[in-house]
Design an enzyme around this catalytic site. Sequence first.
Site: not given
Length: 479
Positions: A106, A108, A139, A173-174, A438
Site C-alpha cells: 500500500h 498510503d 510501512d 490501508e492505513e 506508525h
Amino acid sequence: MSLNEDPVSPIADAASQQEVQALRERLDPLLPAAIEDLKDLVRIPSIAFEGYDQEPVRRSAEAVAELLRGAGMQQVDIESVAGGSPAVIGRSPAAPGRPTVLLYAHHDVQPTGEVSDWSSDPFEPVERDGRLYGRGAADDKAGIMAHVTALRLVGEELAADGIGVSVFVEGEEEAGSPTFRPFIEAHRDALAADLIIVADSANWAVGTPALTTSLRGLVDLVVEVRALDHAVHSGLFGGPVLDALTQLSRLLATLHDEDGTVAVEGLRRAEDPSVEMDEADYRRDAGVVEGAELSGEGPLTARLWTRPALSVIGIDAPSVRDASNTLVPVARAKVSLRIPPGEDPDRAMAALTAHLESHAPSTARVTIHRGELGRPFSAAQSSSAMDLARRSFARAWGTEAVDTGLGGSIPFIADLLEVFPQAEVLVTGVEDPESRAHGIDESLHLGEFAKVCLAEALLLRGAGALAESTSQIRDGDGA
C-alpha cells in the site's frame, strides 16, 4: 497441481548457492536506484485519512504507476471505487497453463503525529547508521519497492517462463481499507491469482527473517458517558454529581484485571505459540519505561499474538491547558480490541459491548458507537508455497526463517481468501522490531531491505513449479 499439494522435486534444487550468489550480484547494482526511488515515494505525504489533503495520495498513486511501468508491467492502471482512494493495478498476464502471482503493498501512510518529536522531517528521508528514516519508509513504501526491485531483477525471467505477475498497490490501508472488498470484487479478473504475496508485515529481528502465519483481528468502538446536559461550576455543583471524565475513567478501569489481563468475559484465546521472545528485547523495542512491570500473564508471544489485547487509544475530554473549574458533562473514549485467530469479530464486539453495558454507572448515561470489525488470520503451517517461502528466506538471509504471529491486524486478508478461494496467501514483511511503524522516527534497515528483495526474487522464480495450470482462474489466460 494445486498450491496445497507437495511441490515437485525441482523446487528443492531450483536455486543452488551459486545461483543465489549470482542473483545477489545482479541485485547489488539495482539497490542504489531502488533506495532513491523509495526516497521519492517517502517525500509524498500520502495520508488517506479524512481531513487531509488527498492530492498527495493521487500523486503517490501516479508515482507508483510509473515505477511499475518502468519495471516492465504490460498494463498499469489507477483505479478507485465508491469514492475510495486511488489504487494501482499492474499486470503482466501468464502464458496459458502457467500460474499468476499477485503482489500486494500500500502507498498510503499514517499521519506523522507531532512533527517536532521527529529527529528529522518525516517527509524528507534521511539515512543514518544504515537505516532510512521517514514516514512510510518501512510501512509500506518499502513493500512497494521490494516488489518493484524484484521485478527489475527477475521480471524478464518470469516472462520467459510464462509466469504471470499482477501488482496491487492499495491507497487507503492505513485508513482502514474502507473500499477494499468492493474494489477487489470490481477488479476480480485483473487480480485473480494462484499465489498472493502481501508485503506488509515484519521480520523477527535484524538478521532473522520471519514468515507471518497468524494475525490478530480488530474490533473497536467509541463509548460515550454523559453526566450532565452542559458544563456547570465545579464548586457550586460538585459533590452530588461525578463529572463525565471521572465516570468514564471508572468504566474503562473495569476492562482489565489487576495484573492487566483483559477482563471481558467470553473472549477466546488461541493456542500459545511454540516460540518465545526475549523480555529484554521486547522492552527495548517497545520502549517500556525503566522499572515498569509488564501486564498480563503467560508467554510474551501469547500475549502479543494469540490472546486478546485491549487498549484505550483516544479520549475526547478538555486538555489540561484548556481546563476550567467546571464539571465535564460528556466524555468519550475509543477502545481498540485485538482478537486472536479463531475469534469471530461479531462475537467479540458483542462481548465487549455487553461488558461496558453491564458495568455502566447508574449515575450517567452510557452510549456505545460500534466501529470497525476485522477478522484474524491463520495460515496453514505446511504447504508448497509456505515451504518455498521458507527456503527463499533462508537462502537470502543465510539463516532459517521463524514462523511468527503478529499482534497487528490486516483484516483484508480474509477478504482476499473469500474472493479468491483458489489462491494461497503469504504474508511477508520489510520491517524489523526497530522500524517503529506508525510511530515517531519510522525507519527501514537498508541491509534487511536488500535481503527482502532477494528473497522475493527467489520466491517468484520458484513460483513456476508451484502450479501446473491455472484452470481455476476465470478465463484460463492466467489473468
